[in-house]
Motif scaffolding. Structure first.
Motif, PDB file in Angstrom:
ATOM      1  N   GLU A  16       0.842  -1.203   0.000  1.00  0.00           N
ATOM      2  CA  GLU A  16       0.000   0.000   0.000  1.00  0.00           C
ATOM      3  C   GLU A  16       0.878   1.255   0.000  1.00  0.00           C
ATOM      4  OE1 GLU A  16      -0.357  -2.601   1.882  1.00  0.00           O
ATOM      5  OE2 GLU A  16      -2.445  -3.044   2.339  1.00  0.00           O
TER       6      GLU A  16
ATOM      7  N   TYR B 127     -23.059   8.090 -11.848  1.00  0.00           N
ATOM      8  CA  TYR B 127     -22.489   8.262 -10.511  1.00  0.00           C
ATOM      9  C   TYR B 127     -21.174   7.504 -10.325  1.00  0.00           C
ATOM     10  CZ  TYR B 127     -26.608  10.768  -9.036  1.00  0.00           C
ATOM     11  OH  TYR B 127     -27.593  11.712  -8.923  1.00  0.00           O
ATOM     12  N   VAL B 128     -20.965   6.441 -11.126  1.00  0.00           N
ATOM     13  CA  VAL B 128     -19.746   5.663 -10.939  1.00  0.00           C
ATOM     14  C   VAL B 128     -18.557   6.264 -11.692  1.00  0.00           C
ATOM     15  CG1 VAL B 128     -18.666   3.418 -11.389  1.00  0.00           C
ATOM     16  CG2 VAL B 128     -20.933   3.521 -10.382  1.00  0.00           C
TER      17      VAL B 128
ATOM     18  N   ASN C  79     -17.069  12.315 -12.707  1.00  0.00           N
ATOM     19  CA  ASN C  79     -17.731  13.426 -13.391  1.00  0.00           C
ATOM     20  C   ASN C  79     -16.729  14.584 -13.509  1.00  0.00           C
ATOM     21  OD1 ASN C  79     -19.313  15.503 -14.292  1.00  0.00           O
ATOM     22  ND2 ASN C  79     -21.070  14.950 -13.024  1.00  0.00           N
TER      23      ASN C  79
ATOM     24  N   THR D 134     -16.488  19.994  -4.812  1.00  0.00           N
ATOM     25  CA  THR D 134     -15.629  19.412  -5.843  1.00  0.00           C
ATOM     26  C   THR D 134     -14.329  18.897  -5.215  1.00  0.00           C
ATOM     27  OG1 THR D 134     -16.583  20.932  -7.428  1.00  0.00           O
ATOM     28  CG2 THR D 134     -14.582  19.845  -8.109  1.00  0.00           C
TER      29      THR D 134
ATOM     30  N   ALA E 122     -14.108  17.792  -2.143  1.00  0.00           N
ATOM     31  CA  ALA E 122     -14.512  16.569  -1.441  1.00  0.00           C
ATOM     32  C   ALA E 122     -14.669  15.422  -2.437  1.00  0.00           C
ATOM     33  CB  ALA E 122     -15.818  16.811  -0.694  1.00  0.00           C
ATOM     34  N   TYR E 123     -15.267  15.748  -3.581  1.00  0.00           N
ATOM     35  CA  TYR E 123     -15.491  14.725  -4.620  1.00  0.00           C
ATOM     36  C   TYR E 123     -14.151  14.139  -5.064  1.00  0.00           C
ATOM     37  CZ  TYR E 123     -17.212  12.738  -9.027  1.00  0.00           C
ATOM     38  OH  TYR E 123     -17.528  11.886 -10.064  1.00  0.00           O
TER      39      TYR E 123
ATOM     40  N   ILE F  61     -12.537  11.965  -2.205  1.00  0.00           N
ATOM     41  CA  ILE F  61     -13.157  10.642  -2.001  1.00  0.00           C
ATOM     42  C   ILE F  61     -12.866   9.732  -3.201  1.00  0.00           C
ATOM     43  CG2 ILE F  61     -15.358   9.405  -1.655  1.00  0.00           C
ATOM     44  CD1 ILE F  61     -14.738  11.071   0.749  1.00  0.00           C
ATOM     45  N   TYR F  62     -12.981  10.291  -4.385  1.00  0.00           N
ATOM     46  CA  TYR F  62     -12.769   9.478  -5.584  1.00  0.00           C
ATOM     47  C   TYR F  62     -11.336   8.944  -5.616  1.00  0.00           C
ATOM     48  CZ  TYR F  62     -14.770   7.802  -9.887  1.00  0.00           C
ATOM     49  OH  TYR F  62     -15.319   6.997 -10.837  1.00  0.00           O
TER      50      TYR F  62
ATOM     51  N   ILE G 104     -10.937   6.129  -3.137  1.00  0.00           N
ATOM     52  CA  ILE G 104     -11.505   4.871  -3.657  1.00  0.00           C
ATOM     53  C   ILE G 104     -10.511   4.215  -4.621  1.00  0.00           C
ATOM     54  CG2 ILE G 104     -13.325   3.902  -5.151  1.00  0.00           C
ATOM     55  CD1 ILE G 104     -15.240   5.975  -4.051  1.00  0.00           C
TER      56      ILE G 104
ATOM     57  N   VAL H 244      -7.364   2.921  -2.733  1.00  0.00           N
ATOM     58  CA  VAL H 244      -7.676   1.716  -1.939  1.00  0.00           C
ATOM     59  C   VAL H 244      -7.784   0.523  -2.888  1.00  0.00           C
ATOM     60  CG1 VAL H 244      -9.484   0.610  -0.546  1.00  0.00           C
ATOM     61  CG2 VAL H 244      -8.739   2.921  -0.004  1.00  0.00           C
ATOM     62  N   SER H 245      -8.497   0.720  -4.016  1.00  0.00           N
ATOM     63  CA  SER H 245      -8.665  -0.373  -4.981  1.00  0.00           C
ATOM     64  C   SER H 245      -7.318  -0.776  -5.568  1.00  0.00           C
ATOM     65  CB  SER H 245      -9.596   0.046  -6.122  1.00  0.00           C
ATOM     66  OG  SER H 245     -10.799   0.512  -5.603  1.00  0.00           O
TER      67      SER H 245
ATOM     68  N   GLU I 283      -5.340  -2.728  -3.043  1.00  0.00           N
ATOM     69  CA  GLU I 283      -5.907  -4.063  -2.845  1.00  0.00           C
ATOM     70  C   GLU I 283      -5.492  -4.990  -3.992  1.00  0.00           C
ATOM     71  OE1 GLU I 283      -7.279  -4.910  -0.129  1.00  0.00           O
ATOM     72  OE2 GLU I 283      -8.020  -6.924  -0.662  1.00  0.00           O
TER      73      GLU I 283
ATOM     74  N   ARG J 195      -1.827  -5.669  -3.730  1.00  0.00           N
ATOM     75  CA  ARG J 195      -1.531  -6.545  -2.580  1.00  0.00           C
ATOM     76  C   ARG J 195      -1.754  -8.011  -2.943  1.00  0.00           C
ATOM     77  NH1 ARG J 195      -3.930  -8.774   1.649  1.00  0.00           N
ATOM     78  NH2 ARG J 195      -6.007  -8.254   0.865  1.00  0.00           N
TER      79      ARG J 195
END
Lengths: 298, 253
Positions: free
Chosen positions: B93, B201-202, B205, B229, B231-232, B235-236, B239, B242-243, B246, B249
């Protein structure tokens, strides 16, 4: 434990994204993207900037523009930048026939910009000399919106000579030539447009005009009955029921709208419809007056 | 300490690339060339220069993120230097986050140079130096952050060519996100409507990050828009990181 942590985190993350995106959308000014389009100085500029993807750009602009038109049609009916957008669109894709016909129709009927209507449709004919649709719409506009049969018939004839032109071009040219009752001709034109159009905005407009002309034709029939009543009785009836009781009318006619009705306006001695009290349409006024104006073809 | 080493190594490695120097040189040249357009702009000098400058910064930033970002993880695998790193007590990570931050450090430096140069040109040619430009540049930078995170994500399981291609396609789709939403709102079929909404939404944007038109025309960009924006993008990016972590890993190295 760890096995579940990863998918849980991802799902949670996207839920937060969903929430944030909704908040951004709430704050965002509507059609800001379209507004950006308005900043472009000309279609030529956008054409060069699109580096060969003109049609793709045109499609994207079209999608946004249709949405913008629809919204304004339903609300303030103001189309300040309509011509500018259509000009960019048709410069990017000069063969996009529908953007000329639909655009020209909206410019004339909704924006009331006759000069720009002519400019757009003239451009359409220049780049698409084989199209029957563009002269047909020009004829339609001259006939219906400008009350100019003389020029209208020229465009109907021009349209009928183009390859693949449907019979209706010739038929309408004939109708106009024969000088049938103006309202009946208009009714037929709108019926054809309603039947042929796949565009919801165009269909809705056609439907509205169909109803309005139907009302005017009904009012004409009522006027005939009223004239007869006055000739026989020598006085103006106080209500429509009086005309029915004296057998000048079989029943009270019903206008095309559910909540509207015809009545006798005793103050002005005329047949009237409640719809006319609410809607102030210049086209409707012109049709009621049935005055003819003549102009020149560009 | 380990994270800092990875960040600095990634930065040094990126800076050594000729591609980076070529793109920076070309961007600086292009920004300076906007002066050529001044006589043709008929009184719209500042608008044309600002459009040109902001557009160039965004385009070249995205281009760099795609071209350099998609190579970074793959190069470590190809040159087998990854074995040297993971043989040390470094979590995978940490490696991904280090790579990401190292790339961001590179792009931040590039954007900083471009913005300074842009301000110089704007000031010389028009005498203007509006601070609002920074809002647009900052949001464009956040867009680059997401694009970089996507490059890292794709490069954990595919080659640089595919990683660039996928990222570029996502970039195009992301820019057209409002049209997907429009299409969803116009679709009568409930399944198609749901699917399009889901896609809306996925996918990222990216239209959220485009305030160039507003800034150039001195329109106010609301604080709410800027905050949401940010915050968007945050968070994006989380995600995606993290992906990526993972996937990396679980990768059999």
């Amino acid at each position: 434990m760890r096995k579940w942590l990863f998918p849980t985190l991802i799902i949670f993350g996207f839920l937060v994204i969903f929430f944030i995106q909704n908040r951004i959308d709430e704050n965002k000014e509507q059609y800001s993207l379209l507004k950006e389009l308005l900043y472009f100085p000309s279609g030529k500029f956008v054409e060069q900037a699109s580096i060969g993807y003109n049609e793709l750009f045109a499609d994207i602009i079209w999608l946004r523009a249709v949405q913008y038109f629809g919204e304004h049609q339903m609300t303030d009916r103001k189309f300040k930048y309509l011509y500018h957008i259509l000009d960019i669109l048709t410069t990017l894709d000069k063969k996009f026939i529908h953007s000329y016909t639909f655009g020209g129709f909206l410019l004339e009927s909704s924006a009331g910009e006759s000069e720009n209507t002519d400019k757009l449709l003239h451009k359409g004919e220049f780049y698409n000399p084989e199209s029957w649709e563009i002269p047909f719409v020009r004829a339609f506009i001259y006939y219906f919106f400008r009350n100019n049969d003389k020029i209208s018939v020229l465009f109907f004839l021009r349209s009928s000579k183009k390859p693949g032109a449907p019979d209706m071009s010739r038929r309408f040219a004939g109708f106009t030539f024969q000088k049938l009752g103006a309202k009946l001709k208009a009714l037929n034109l709108w019926k054809e447009l309603y039947r042929l159009s796949n565009n919801p905005v165009e269909k809705e407009t056609a439907f509205r005009y169909l109803n309005e002309i139907t009302m005017l034709i009904q009012m004409d029939s009522l006027q005939v009955a009223l004239n007869e009543y006055m000739q026989k009785k020598g006085e103006f009836p106080k209500s429509m029921q009086e005309m029915i009781n004296s057998s000048f009318l079989r029943k009270k006619p019903k206008p095309p709208w559910k909540d509207e009705y015809f009545y006798i306006d005793t103050q002005r001695d005329r047949i009237w419809c409640t719809y006319l009290d609410k809607v102030q349409s210049p086209i409707l006024k012109r049709m009621m007056e049935s005055k003819s104006e003549q102009g020149t073809v560009k | 300490m380990k994270l800092r080493t990875i960040i600095l190594n990634t930065f040094k490695e990126a800076v050594r690339k000729k591609l980076l120097l070529i793109v920076i040189g070309f961007s600086l040249l292009l920004l300076a060339a906007s002066g050529v357009l001044v006589p043709l702009s008929l009184g719209e000098e500042s608008k044309i220069i600002m459009d040109f400058g902001l557009g160039s910064i965004s385009i070249f930033g995205i281009l760099l993120a795609i071209l350099i970002g998609s190579q970074s993880v793959f190069n470590e695998l190809e040159r087998k230097t990854i074995y040297f790193i993971i043989s040390k007590p470094v979590r995978r990570e940490t490696f991904i986050i280090g790579k990401f931050l190292g790339l961001l450090l590179t792009f931040t430096t590039v954007i900083f140079i471009l913005v300074v140069w842009f301000y110089v040109i704007l000031f010389v040619l028009t005498g203007l130096h509006p601070a609002s430009i920074l809002i647009s540049v900052f949001l464009s930078y956040l867009e680059i952050v997401i694009i970089t995170a996507f490059c890292i994500f794709f490069s954990t399981f595919t080659s640089p060519i595919f990683s660039s291609l996928f990222t570029f396609l996502l970039f195009v789709v992301g820019r057209l996100a409002p049209d997907i939403q429009l299409l969803a709102s116009k679709t009568a079929n409930p399944f198609a409507h749901f699917s399009l909404q889901l896609v809306y939404y996925v996918i990222p944007n990216l239209s959220n990050f485009n305030v160039r038109g507003m800034v150039v025309h001195s329109e106010l960009v609301s604080h709410n828009h800027i905050l949401f924006t940010i915050a968007y993008a945050f968070i994006y990016t989380i995600i995606l990181l993290v992906s990526s972590s993972e996937i990396f890993r679980r990768k059999d190295l």
